[in-house]
Write an enzyme that holds these catalytic residues in place. Structure first.
Site, PDB file in Angstrom:
ATOM      1  N   ASP A 139       0.942  -1.309   0.058  1.00  0.00           N
ATOM      2  CA  ASP A 139       0.106   0.016   0.138  1.00  0.00           C
ATOM      3  C   ASP A 139       0.934   1.077   0.010  1.00  0.00           C
ATOM      4  O   ASP A 139       0.308   2.394  -0.056  1.00  0.00           O
ATOM      5  CB  ASP A 139      -1.023  -0.075   1.205  1.00  0.00           C
ATOM      6  CG  ASP A 139      -0.322  -0.020   2.361  1.00  0.00           C
ATOM      7  OD1 ASP A 139       0.914  -0.165   2.564  1.00  0.00           O
ATOM      8  OD2 ASP A 139      -1.025  -0.090   3.534  1.00  0.00           O
ATOM      9  N   SER A 140       2.268   0.927   0.198  1.00  0.00           N
ATOM     10  CA  SER A 140       3.217   2.265  -0.144  1.00  0.00           C
ATOM     11  C   SER A 140       2.796   2.979  -1.516  1.00  0.00           C
ATOM     12  O   SER A 140       3.346   4.067  -1.668  1.00  0.00           O
ATOM     13  CB  SER A 140       4.624   1.658  -0.042  1.00  0.00           C
ATOM     14  OG  SER A 140       4.908   0.863  -0.960  1.00  0.00           O
ATOM     15  N   ASP A 142      -0.873  -6.449  -0.164  1.00  0.00           N
ATOM     16  CA  ASP A 142      -1.285  -5.774   1.152  1.00  0.00           C
ATOM     17  C   ASP A 142      -2.786  -5.746   1.356  1.00  0.00           C
ATOM     18  O   ASP A 142      -3.497  -5.952   0.390  1.00  0.00           O
ATOM     19  CB  ASP A 142      -0.644  -4.286   1.273  1.00  0.00           C
ATOM     20  CG  ASP A 142       0.152  -4.104   2.131  1.00  0.00           C
ATOM     21  OD1 ASP A 142       0.344  -4.748   3.190  1.00  0.00           O
ATOM     22  OD2 ASP A 142       1.053  -3.092   1.803  1.00  0.00           O
ATOM     23  N   LYS A 153      -0.751  -9.821   3.041  1.00  0.00           N
ATOM     24  CA  LYS A 153      -0.012  -9.133   3.997  1.00  0.00           C
ATOM     25  C   LYS A 153      -0.697  -8.452   4.848  1.00  0.00           C
ATOM     26  O   LYS A 153      -1.428  -7.526   4.349  1.00  0.00           O
ATOM     27  CB  LYS A 153       1.172  -8.282   3.298  1.00  0.00           C
ATOM     28  CG  LYS A 153       2.245  -7.836   4.617  1.00  0.00           C
ATOM     29  CD  LYS A 153       3.310  -7.285   4.266  1.00  0.00           C
ATOM     30  CE  LYS A 153       3.254  -5.829   3.497  1.00  0.00           C
ATOM     31  NZ  LYS A 153       2.727  -4.991   4.637  1.00  0.00           N
ATOM     32  N   GLU A 187       9.404  -4.401  10.118  1.00  0.00           N
ATOM     33  CA  GLU A 187      10.065  -2.851   9.279  1.00  0.00           C
ATOM     34  C   GLU A 187      10.546  -2.055  10.658  1.00  0.00           C
ATOM     35  O   GLU A 187       9.612  -1.963  11.731  1.00  0.00           O
ATOM     36  CB  GLU A 187       8.833  -2.192   8.910  1.00  0.00           C
ATOM     37  CG  GLU A 187       9.005  -1.040   8.241  1.00  0.00           C
ATOM     38  CD  GLU A 187       7.954  -0.350   7.322  1.00  0.00           C
ATOM     39  OE1 GLU A 187       6.903  -1.308   6.918  1.00  0.00           O
ATOM     40  OE2 GLU A 187       8.035   0.798   6.733  1.00  0.00           O
TER      41      GLU A 187
HETATM   42  O1  KIV Z   1       3.335  -1.255   1.653  1.00  0.00           O
HETATM   43  C1  KIV Z   1       4.600  -1.528   1.467  1.00  0.00           C
HETATM   44  O2  KIV Z   1       5.370  -1.224   0.412  1.00  0.00           O
HETATM   45  C2  KIV Z   1       5.168  -2.423   2.589  1.00  0.00           C
HETATM   46  C3  KIV Z   1       6.824  -2.535   2.708  1.00  0.00           C
HETATM   47  C4  KIV Z   1       7.399  -1.354   2.943  1.00  0.00           C
HETATM   48  C5  KIV Z   1       7.107  -3.589   3.454  1.00  0.00           C
HETATM   49  O3  KIV Z   1       4.464  -2.828   3.282  1.00  0.00           O
END
Ligand code: KIV
Length: 306
Positions: free
Chosen positions: A64-65, A103, A134, A208
């Site tokens: 979700d980044s 995610d 995740k 993280e």
């Molecule tokens: O959303 C994401 O990219 C993440 C990573 C930083 C592990 O959760």
């Protein structure tokens, strides 16, 4: 006769699987058992996923980044579920062998366990190429995330837990801060949550922004692979955000990132060159970048216009 047809069908199905074979959880666990590092990188669309696939990553994380890295939102909490799924679909179209993890975006799972499970099912049903979800659980006081993780695992949906810094809880944590460095209590909380998630049935964990010594001990104590980001070299694998690895955006990148390229500069210089060539009439060049018609057709066309 019937068995010959059956054999042919099995063979076709088998050869199809070989051609498109994606890595599986047992493949990842085999790497873990062999103490071979597991590579994970985020991807947000067909292009970044194709790069990640062709580079041979073990896992693609549709993180979700993407909210900040690709969509210009201020926080992952601004990301809409359908907006996320649109990107997820695009990533899944890229050919390759990487195991795909998605995610679970903020807002899609918090209201109730039932809704959380439905969100996870909707994610898994976005594409059969998605191997797991995740979930950010963190090491906070509340137990809802852990309960949901247990329910996801109980239903046989493969789950990667996420502890330490969990950006969806940035307000609870008072910012994007290292988790487990301030006190023994905090470090133990990270360890306990990691252990809880393993016991819940997660097959892997993202750690993280955890001090490297703590991350190493957690990794040694667990019997599932840990994938670190800002957690040092002692984890079972590493994950980075693709836009950070490629240097796609201007500005500061987090301390734990190695930028392996500067695509922002490369892109800027290419676009500036294009604009400049256009302004100076050096692009497009007749012959190199054009299509033409025969003189006879052109003459008739000009007459037609008159
Ligand atoms: O959303 C994401 O990219 C993440 C990573 C930083 C592990 O959760």
């Amino acid at each position: 006769m019937k068995s010959a047809i059956l054999r042919a069908a099995v063979k076709r199905c088998y050869s199809l699987q070989v051609a498109k074979r994606q890595k599986t959880i047992p493949d990842l666990l085999q790497k873990y058992d062999a103490k071979s590092p597991i590579s994970m990188i985020t991807a947000y669309d067909y292009i970044t996923a194709t790069w990640a696939q062709n580079a041979g990553t073990d896992i693609i994380l549709v993180g979700d980044s993407l909210a900040m890295s690709t969509l210009g939102h201020e926080s992952t909490t601004d990301l809409e579920f359908e907006e996320f799924r649109y990107h997820l679909k695009s990533v899944c179209k890229a050919e390759g062998s990487a195991f795909i993890v998605s995610d679970v975006p903020y807002g899609s799972f918090e209201s109730s366990i039932e809704k959380g499970i439905q969100a996870v099912i909707d994610i898994m049903k976005t594409s059969s190429r998605i191997g797991a979800v995740k979930l950010e659980v963190g090491s906070h006081e509340d137990d809802y995330g852990l309960e949901l993780a247990k329910e996801i695992c109980r239903r046989g949906i493969p789950l990667v837990g996420h502890v330490g810094l969990t950006p969806q809880r940035v307000h609870n944590m008072g910012g994007f801060k290292v988790q487990g460095s301030k006190s023994v209590k905090q470090a133990l909380a990270v360890y306990q949550r990691a252990k809880d998630l393993q016991d819940a049935g997660c097959f892997s964990l993202v750690l993280e922004c955890v001090p490297h010594q703590i991350a190493k001990v957690i990794t040694e104590k667990l019997s599932i692979p840990t994938i670190g980001i800002g957690a040092g070299p002692g984890t079972s694998g590493q994950v980075l955000v693709v836009s950070d690895v490629l240097g796609m955006l201007p500005g500061r990148i987090p301390k734990f990132v190695n930028a392996y390229s500067n695509m922002n500069e490369i892109a800027l210089s290419a676009i500036e060159k294009y604009i400049n060539e256009m302004n100076t009439s050096t692009f497009p060049k007749i012959g190199d970048h054009t299509f033409s018609v025969k003189d006879e057709l052109l003459e008739k066309f000009l007459k037609g216009i008159k």
